[in-house]
Design an enzyme around this catalytic site. Structure first.
Site, mmCIF file in Angstrom:
data_model
loop_
_atom_site.group_PDB
_atom_site.id
_atom_site.type_symbol
_atom_site.label_atom_id
_atom_site.label_comp_id
_atom_site.label_asym_id
_atom_site.label_seq_id
_atom_site.Cartn_x
_atom_site.Cartn_y
_atom_site.Cartn_z
ATOM 1 N N GLY A 1 -4.865 -5.006 9.929
ATOM 2 C CA GLY A 1 -5.298 -6.290 10.449
ATOM 3 C C GLY A 1 -4.120 -7.215 10.709
ATOM 4 O O GLY A 1 -2.954 -6.837 10.556
ATOM 5 N N PRO A 2 -4.407 -8.454 11.084
ATOM 6 C CA PRO A 2 -3.331 -9.418 11.375
ATOM 7 C C PRO A 2 -2.374 -9.603 10.209
ATOM 8 O O PRO A 2 -1.165 -9.724 10.412
ATOM 9 C CB PRO A 2 -4.098 -10.708 11.690
ATOM 10 C CG PRO A 2 -5.456 -10.258 12.135
ATOM 11 C CD PRO A 2 -5.752 -9.017 11.351
ATOM 12 N N CYS B 1 0.831 -1.201 0.000
ATOM 13 C CA CYS B 1 0.000 0.000 0.000
ATOM 14 C C CYS B 1 0.869 1.255 0.000
ATOM 15 O O CYS B 1 0.599 2.210 -0.747
ATOM 16 C CB CYS B 1 -0.950 -0.009 1.197
ATOM 17 S SG CYS B 1 -0.134 -0.059 2.829
#
Length: 299
Positions: free
Chosen positions: A165-166, A132
């Site tokens: 998240g994880p 990202c």
């Protein structure tokens, strides 16, 4: 009302129906011009992603990829699992003649950032969408390096802790290494460094990306115009991409800042770090499907 629209479109699959997979699924169903979402593969039969996919008319599986791999009409697979999973899955996709578009930081295959080298994607079996932070910042590094030599570039991607998240947390090492290599290989900097920061602020912050570049004798006008032009190009497929700090100059150091607001298809607006990945995947998937259908790249 959303639903799969079969027809003369390129049939694709998503592996990994978590938050990113669901957001990509909705983007394909809402906006794709050249892709039909045919299959979604997960591991939890009770997951929200598989439930949504089935309700929208997609075939689903929670018991493995075999049925999807055997379907010769599916030409493109989006990997939305983890870097470790993609390392194991990539050879299988290739063996079954499927193009893989990887949204994890596994760094397998050809690294692609749509605004910079998207035209190369159609010829690759495995496409890596880098990270990202890479999708948000490498186009700006390249915009600078296209007009001035960049000896060193450093990017700092700051994201809301709630949007990590994880998978993101487990892949931070891969994020930094993959992004740094792409800053050099795609962005054109001689040396690159990437940092990711998780901000726990409430309410959650939007994704912000700071780009630093070391440039000898920087030309303010040329660099600023190149950066603004690149921002406009990215806004064509990531509408929430915004230049919030015009390039500033301190001797040989150039600094600029980008903010990314998510489109809100499934993920919240503050999760621009995830939205920019699914937006890039949609753009590259449509380009590749258009080529497969003999229509050239997607306009």
């Amino acid at each position: 009302q959303l639903a799969v629209k079969p027809g003369r479109l390129g049939r694709v699959a998503i592996v990994g129906p978590g938050n990113i997979g669901i957001d990509l699924m909705l983007k394909i169903l809402k906006r794709s011009r050249f892709m039909e979402l045919a299959f979604v593969v997960g591991i939890d039969p009770a997951s929200e992603g598989l439930r949504m996919a089935a309700e929208l008319g997609c075939r689903t599986s929670a018991t493995g990829m075999e049925e999807m791999l055997a379907d010769t009409t599916i030409r493109i697979v989006f990997e939305a699992t983890s870097a470790k999973a993609h390392l194991a899955n990539a050879p299988r996709y290739r063996a079954f003649g499927k193009k893989a578009i990887d949204l994890t930081p596994a760094s397998v295959g050809l690294a692609i950032v749509p605004a910079v080298n998207g035209a190369m994607a159609a010829g690759a079996d495995v496409i890596s969408l880098v990270t990202c932070g890479g999708q948000a910042t490498i186009p700006i590094v390249e915009a600078i390096s296209s007009v001035e030599e960049v000896d060193y570039a450093e990017i700092v991607a700051t994201i809301a802790s709630r949007s990590a998240g994880p998978g993101t947390r487990q892949n931070i090492d891969e994020f930094t290494h993959t992004t740094a290599r792409a800053i050099e290989g795609i962005g054109g900097a001689h040396r690159g460094k990437a940092i990711i920061l998780l901000n726990p602020a409430e309410p959650p912050i939007l994704m912000r990306n700071t780009i630093y570049a070391s440039v000898k004798d920087p030309d303010l006008g040329r660099i600023s115009e190149s950066v603004r032009r690149r921002v406009r190009e990215i806004q064509g497929y990531v509408p929430g991409y915004e230049l919030i700090l015009e390039p500033t100059f301190d001797g040989e150091k150039v600094c600029t800042m980008i903010q990314v607001r998510g489109a809100g298809d499934y993920l919240p607006a503050y999760a621009g770090n995830l939205d920019i990945m699914t937006s890039a995947a949609l753009r590259i998937g449509d380009d590749c499907a258009a080529v497969m259908l003999g229509k050239g790249r997607a306009p």
